[in-house]
Write a protein that holds these residues in place. Structure first.
Motif, mmCIF file in Angstrom:
data_model
loop_
_atom_site.group_PDB
_atom_site.id
_atom_site.type_symbol
_atom_site.label_atom_id
_atom_site.label_comp_id
_atom_site.label_asym_id
_atom_site.label_seq_id
_atom_site.Cartn_x
_atom_site.Cartn_y
_atom_site.Cartn_z
ATOM 1 N N GLU A 88 8.211 -31.910 -120.817
ATOM 2 C CA GLU A 88 9.484 -32.614 -120.626
ATOM 3 C C GLU A 88 9.332 -33.917 -119.867
ATOM 4 O OE1 GLU A 88 12.431 -29.918 -119.185
ATOM 5 O OE2 GLU A 88 12.599 -28.924 -121.126
ATOM 6 N N LYS A 89 8.088 -34.303 -119.589
ATOM 7 C CA LYS A 89 7.856 -35.636 -119.002
ATOM 8 C C LYS A 89 8.430 -36.700 -119.913
ATOM 9 C CE LYS A 89 3.814 -35.209 -116.076
ATOM 10 N NZ LYS A 89 2.464 -34.753 -116.369
ATOM 11 N N SER A 90 8.308 -36.461 -121.213
ATOM 12 C CA SER A 90 8.877 -37.401 -122.175
ATOM 13 C C SER A 90 10.357 -37.071 -122.356
ATOM 14 C CB SER A 90 8.139 -37.271 -123.507
ATOM 15 O OG SER A 90 8.979 -37.740 -124.542
ATOM 16 N N PRO A 91 11.225 -38.042 -122.175
ATOM 17 C CA PRO A 91 12.662 -37.780 -122.310
ATOM 18 C C PRO A 91 13.014 -37.315 -123.721
ATOM 19 C CG PRO A 91 12.256 -40.074 -121.639
ATOM 20 C CD PRO A 91 10.923 -39.451 -121.850
ATOM 21 N N ASP A 92 12.204 -37.658 -124.696
ATOM 22 C CA ASP A 92 12.495 -37.262 -126.074
ATOM 23 C C ASP A 92 12.225 -35.777 -126.302
ATOM 24 O OD1 ASP A 92 13.126 -39.848 -126.664
ATOM 25 O OD2 ASP A 92 11.036 -40.380 -127.113
ATOM 26 N N ALA A 93 11.426 -35.204 -125.422
ATOM 27 C CA ALA A 93 11.072 -33.791 -125.620
ATOM 28 C C ALA A 93 11.900 -32.881 -124.724
ATOM 29 C CB ALA A 93 9.587 -33.585 -125.349
ATOM 30 N N ARG A 94 12.920 -33.452 -124.051
ATOM 31 C CA ARG A 94 13.711 -32.649 -123.122
ATOM 32 C C ARG A 94 14.414 -31.499 -123.850
ATOM 33 N NH1 ARG A 94 15.522 -36.054 -118.553
ATOM 34 N NH2 ARG A 94 13.351 -35.649 -118.141
ATOM 35 N N GLY A 95 14.250 -30.307 -123.333
ATOM 36 C CA GLY A 95 14.913 -29.143 -123.938
ATOM 37 C C GLY A 95 14.160 -28.585 -125.119
ATOM 38 N N MET A 96 12.934 -29.073 -125.355
ATOM 39 C CA MET A 96 12.182 -28.567 -126.507
ATOM 40 C C MET A 96 11.784 -27.108 -126.291
ATOM 41 S SD MET A 96 8.726 -29.993 -128.264
ATOM 42 C CE MET A 96 9.332 -31.608 -128.666
ATOM 43 N N ILE A 97 11.424 -26.784 -125.033
ATOM 44 C CA ILE A 97 11.129 -25.376 -124.743
ATOM 45 C C ILE A 97 12.337 -24.772 -124.032
ATOM 46 C CG2 ILE A 97 9.670 -23.793 -123.432
ATOM 47 C CD1 ILE A 97 7.352 -25.651 -123.940
ATOM 48 N N GLN A 98 12.924 -23.772 -124.664
ATOM 49 C CA GLN A 98 14.113 -23.138 -124.082
ATOM 50 C C GLN A 98 13.707 -21.866 -123.341
ATOM 51 O OE1 GLN A 98 16.661 -22.295 -127.358
ATOM 52 N NE2 GLN A 98 17.825 -24.196 -127.115
ATOM 53 N N THR A 99 14.320 -21.691 -122.189
ATOM 54 C CA THR A 99 14.117 -20.443 -121.459
ATOM 55 C C THR A 99 15.326 -19.554 -121.692
ATOM 56 O OG1 THR A 99 12.944 -21.655 -119.764
ATOM 57 C CG2 THR A 99 13.672 -19.445 -119.201
ATOM 58 N N HIS A 100 15.098 -18.316 -122.103
ATOM 59 C CA HIS A 100 16.188 -17.357 -122.223
ATOM 60 C C HIS A 100 15.951 -16.298 -121.161
ATOM 61 C CE1 HIS A 100 17.679 -18.837 -126.203
ATOM 62 N NE2 HIS A 100 16.491 -19.423 -126.138
ATOM 63 N N VAL A 101 16.639 -16.461 -120.035
ATOM 64 C CA VAL A 101 16.360 -15.600 -118.885
ATOM 65 C C VAL A 101 16.545 -14.136 -119.271
ATOM 66 C CG1 VAL A 101 17.070 -14.997 -116.556
ATOM 67 C CG2 VAL A 101 17.042 -17.377 -117.260
ATOM 68 N N GLY A 102 15.551 -13.353 -118.917
ATOM 69 C CA GLY A 102 15.634 -11.914 -119.181
ATOM 70 C C GLY A 102 15.220 -11.563 -120.595
ATOM 71 N N ILE A 103 14.983 -12.567 -121.467
ATOM 72 C CA ILE A 103 14.656 -12.272 -122.864
ATOM 73 C C ILE A 103 13.320 -12.889 -123.272
ATOM 74 C CG2 ILE A 103 15.369 -12.612 -125.258
ATOM 75 C CD1 ILE A 103 18.256 -12.401 -124.172
ATOM 76 N N GLY A 104 13.241 -14.208 -123.241
ATOM 77 C CA GLY A 104 11.995 -14.835 -123.658
ATOM 78 C C GLY A 104 12.091 -16.354 -123.717
ATOM 79 N N TYR A 105 11.277 -16.960 -124.581
ATOM 80 C CA TYR A 105 11.229 -18.418 -124.703
ATOM 81 C C TYR A 105 11.261 -18.807 -126.168
ATOM 82 C CZ TYR A 105 9.596 -18.007 -119.903
ATOM 83 O OH TYR A 105 9.502 -17.714 -118.587
ATOM 84 N N ARG A 106 11.587 -20.074 -126.401
ATOM 85 C CA ARG A 106 11.585 -20.581 -127.764
ATOM 86 C C ARG A 106 11.210 -22.064 -127.756
ATOM 87 N NH1 ARG A 106 16.532 -20.186 -131.559
ATOM 88 N NH2 ARG A 106 17.693 -20.448 -129.625
#
Lengths: 632, 229
Positions: free
Chosen positions: B207-225
């Motif tokens: 996420e250092k690159s502003p264009d990639a912000r939110g590319m990896i999502q955290t789903h608390v208690g479930i997983g990642y995407r």
């Protein structure tokens, strides 16, 4: 092995000193404390001895001892028996210094019978004077009835012997008849002294009437000396044995009678359905046993209740008034073992937790210690039963409470669950309207309101759901979570008006906490929504998380108006809304109390402080988790 | 794009239908699990929207049956907020989930991202060592990750996590799945901590690159995407 202190009670004036030192030891060791007195049914104590004994028993009870009154002529044996059955570790007893060396002193015999126990002997100069007592006892033993019976039996025996003598049977038969006579006397009379007298008289009569030279006490044939001696000893021993046997039988039956009384009483008590019933059974039983008027008051919250008393047929006088005063004094001091006035004796019926009732006995003619023992035993039995009843009821109540609680939790869960499906349709349709008709101001406003309200309803459903989880079980499922993840998730689900505020996140890297993720997110959402709701648009809201020793501190900070001190006190109470909510925006006031419950379930507390120059800081800690980087 | 809606509540089904109509998707509605399996077999939908609380059979069973003949992405819709239901569904083969009440905007966003992923899957050449997702590029042969053309340095674990996410781009990967794939061990608290910290570090680097912000999502208690751009 845990300590158990036993103190031997006596009627001696210095016995109090022994009781106190035993009580001190018991208190020091926090050990159970028993007092024991062995009553010898053969010996009647003098009035002032009896009084001192009662005082000593009362003192022991007051100092926390459980007093046992046993019966038997051999105190050492009974005490040893009790000591073994209770696994007593230390025995305190008083002993006159002079008797310490005696082989059969109480102390020496206890040492022999209970080798495991430590025996503390305290010099006791005033222990009851045996010889004096013996005389006092003997005076009573000469009852004319027994004497007459002994003389008649002896005369009868002599008559039979005369007949035997005339019919030329052997002299040996005469001796047998005399031995039989003294045996019969021992059985019939109350004391072994008659048997001994009989033996002596038989010897004289045999010598006088049936041996040559007859009608003198002279002896020609020296062989008769042996006969006399054997005959005397035989009848003496037979008599002693018989009287001891009788005494044992009497003792056994006395013990059996008492056991039977307690057993029957216990059976009666088992049928008691409630506390009132239990007390009535006790009072009835005591009335029959003691033949005195019994009254009781139930105690509630340390106050004596109404007096229950039964009037005996012809006697219709009121119960002594001093009972009330004594009852009140007993209620005031939970440690008193009992109180006695001029006419009544009041005893507390005290369970393991509280005072159930006060039972009073008329003391017209002093209660002897047997009656006193029965009285105290029945009271103890009654309080045990009351304890049982109370415990059973408490268990039942707890069960009902748990069921109610489960029902409530289930209801809340299914309610908040069933909320969601219709809420999806409501909020979704409102959103669709908002999107499809951007130019119609009226439609936009209505759709926006519907969306806000359904959002609020959803928030409440979420809170109810979390509350049902936390309140029904107090159980949380913690796992290792990243503080930043929790905050980000909460920010995502916060109020849809969040874009009106400047929300910033300030979180240290790799902060790991041990938390129930869903619940902590719920806490953060509630805190954020509160900050959004109660601060003007454009206010700054900052969410922080940072390490603080071995914990991680979370802070939600706003620069709104802040909360006044008096409101802060009630902030976390349930169903209380902030005063500002009265302007029309609804709130159950559930949110903050839920937050407090959740943080409490995590073993921490939530606090609210003032922000500088204005605004509010809500802060709480969570247990941190250390992390080492094995892969770097 | 053909979408199968499996929902027993009429109002919610109507809402979803209206939303899909407004965005020019084709759709069928199935009102129970059996119908859903039948329609999934006969119509071969591109995406399945599946409500977990069905009147006849459990939603997870529907997922398992459908996975027997179709690889169409399944987005689970659940009124249950218990995470375990979603995890079971994801592990059974679902790709994504939505919790009721969801916003229309959110539903459309999920559909868009799933559609993009479908395109990627269909155009996927398994031999290609290159994975491109917006500004992010992974060269599997060179084991090199670039962001806007600049090489970023990842630890071995971070690299393995990223490639795993990229391989299943658009799909929510559960914690237990990731832990099993990366550490090959029974998940315990220290492994969980490991996963959290490595994921956070990976996300910071990307996420250092502003264009990639939110590319990896955290789903608390479930997983990642990893979101497919």
């Amino acid at each position: 092995m845990t300590a158990h202190i036993l103190v031997c009670l006596s009627s001696s004036p210095s016995n109090a000193r022994i009781i106190r030192s035993a009580a001190r030891t018991a208190a020091l060791l926090h050990s159970p404390f028993t007092g024991v007195y062995v009553r010898d049914p053969q010996r009647k104590l003098k009035a002032d001895d009896e009084k001192r004994l009662q005082e000593n028993i009362a003192l022991a009870t007051e100092l926390g001892a459980q007093v046992e009154i046993l019966e038997g002529s051999d105190p050492a044996y009974r005490i040893a028996d009790l000591a073994r059955s209770r696994s007593v570790s230390e025995i305190f007893l008083g002993s006159p210094p002079s008797s310490l060396n005696a082989q059969n002193s109480l102390a020496n015999r206890l040492l022999e019978y209970v080798p495991d126990a430590e025996i503390h002997i305290i010099p006791d100069s005033g222990i009851e004077n045996r010889s004096q007592l013996q005389i006092a006892g003997q005076k009573k033993r000469f009852s004319p009835r027994d004497l007459l019976a002994a003389i008649l039996i002896e005369a009868g025996a002599t008559l039979i012997c005369w007949l035997i003598f005339l019919s030329q049977y052997e002299n040996a038969n005469i001796i047998t008849v005399y031995i039989l006579a003294s045996l019969i006397v021992s059985v019939v009379t109350a004391d072994r002294i008659y048997g001994a007298l009989c033996a002596f008289a038989s010897f004289l009569l045999f010598n006088f009437l049936f041996t040559e030279p007859r009608f003198t006490l002279l002896v020609y044939d020296t062989r008769y000396l042996v006969t006399y001696f054997v005959m005397f000893m035989a009848s003496l021993i037979a008599g002693t044995l018989a009287s001891r046997l009788k005494e044992n039988a009497r003792q056994a039956s006395a013990n059996a009678a008492r056991t039977r009384i307690l057993l029957e009483f216990n059976e009666d008590l088992q049928e008691a359905s409630d506390e009132e019933d239990c007390l009535e059974i006790t009072a009835r039983q005591l009335r029959e046993l003691l033949q005195r008027r019994i009254a009781f008051r139930r105690c509630e919250n340390g106050k004596p209740g109404e007096l229950h008393c039964w009037q005996e047929g012809e006697r219709n006088e009121p119960y002594p008034a001093e009972e009330k005063e004594l009852s009140e004094s007993l209620c005031a001091d939970p440690l008193l073992p009992g109180a006695s006035g001029e006419k009544v004796l009041v005893l507390p019926i005290r369970g393991s937790k509280h005072l159930y009732a006060l039972l009073s006995v008329e003391r017209e003619g002093e209660l002897d210690s047997y009656e006193d023992h029965i009285l105290r035993s029945l009271c103890a039995e009654c309080s045990l039963m009351l304890d049982n009843l109370t415990n059973a009821r408490e268990r039942e109540n707890a069960l009902i409470l748990a069921e109610n609680e489960k029902f409530r939790a289930d209801l809340l869960r299914s309610l908040s669950h069933d909320f969601r499906t219709p809420l999806t349709a409501i909020s979704g349709n409102a959103e669709s309207l908002l999107r499809s008709a951007p130019e119609e101001e009226e439609v936009r406003r209505i759709a926006g309101d519907i969306l806000d309200d359904s959002g609020w309803l959803n928030e409440m459903a979420e809170n109810l759901l979390a509350m049902s989880r936390i309140e029904s079980t107090q159980e949380i499922h913690t796992s290792v979570e990243l503080a930043e993840d929790l905050i980000r998730e909460a920010l995502e689900h916060a109020d849809r008006h969040k874009q009106d505020h400047q929300i910033t996140l300030q979180c240290e890297e790799d902060l790991l906490v041990e938390a129930d993720a869903r619940l902590i997110i719920q806490v953060l959402i509630n805190l954020l929504n509160n900050a959004i709701k109660y601060t003007p648009a454009g206010s700054e809201i900052r969410v922080e998380a940072f390490r603080e020793e071995d914990k991680v501190r979370f802070r939600v900070i706003d620069n709104g108006e802040g909360i006044s001190d008096e409101r802060k006190i009630h902030l976390f109470e349930r169903f209380r809304t902030d005063g500002r909510a009265a302007d029309g925006s609804r709130s159950l006031g559930l949110g903050l109390s839920l937050c407090a419950s959740i943080i409490q379930a995590h073993g921490e507390t939530i606090e609210v402080k003032d922000n500088e120059p204005h605004g509010t800081i809500v802060t709480f800690c969570l247990k941190g988790v250390d992390y080492e980087y094995p892969d770097r | 794009m053909n979408i199968l809606i499996v929902e027993d509540d009429r109002s919610v089904a109507n809402l979803i239908a209206a939303t899909l109509r407004s965005s020019d998707y084709h759709y069928q509605i199935a009102q129970n699990g059996k119908e859903a399996i039948l329609q999934a077999a006969s119509h071969a939908p591109d995406i399945i929207l599946l409500d977990l609380g069905l009147p006849d059979i459990d939603g997870v069973e529907v997922i398992e049956s459908v996975r027997g003949f179709s690889q169409a992405p399944i987005i689970v819709i659940s009124a249950r907020s218990e995470d375990s239901d979603k995890i079971t569904a994801l592990d059974a083969g679902a790709d994504d989930y939505l919790t009721k009440p969801f916003s229309v905007e959110e539903l459309l966003a999920r559909l868009r991202s799933t559609a993009r992923r479908l395109q990627y899957v269909s155009s996927d050449e398994p031999a290609s060592p290159l994975f491109v997702n917006g500004v992010l590029q992974i060269d599997r042969d060179a084991q090199e990750v670039t962001l806007n053309g600049e090489i970023i340095h990842l630890t071995p674990v971070e690299y393995r996590l990223l490639t795993l996410l990229a391989q299943h781009a658009g799909k929510v990967l559960t914690h237990s799945y990731l832990m099993k794939e990366i550490w090959h061990c029974v998940p315990d608290e220290s492994v969980k901590a490991n996963l959290r910290v490595n994921m956070a570090s990976l996300r910071r680097k990307i996420e250092k690159s502003p264009d990639a912000r939110g590319m990896i999502q955290t789903h608390v208690g479930i997983g990642y995407r990893l979101l497919k751009y």
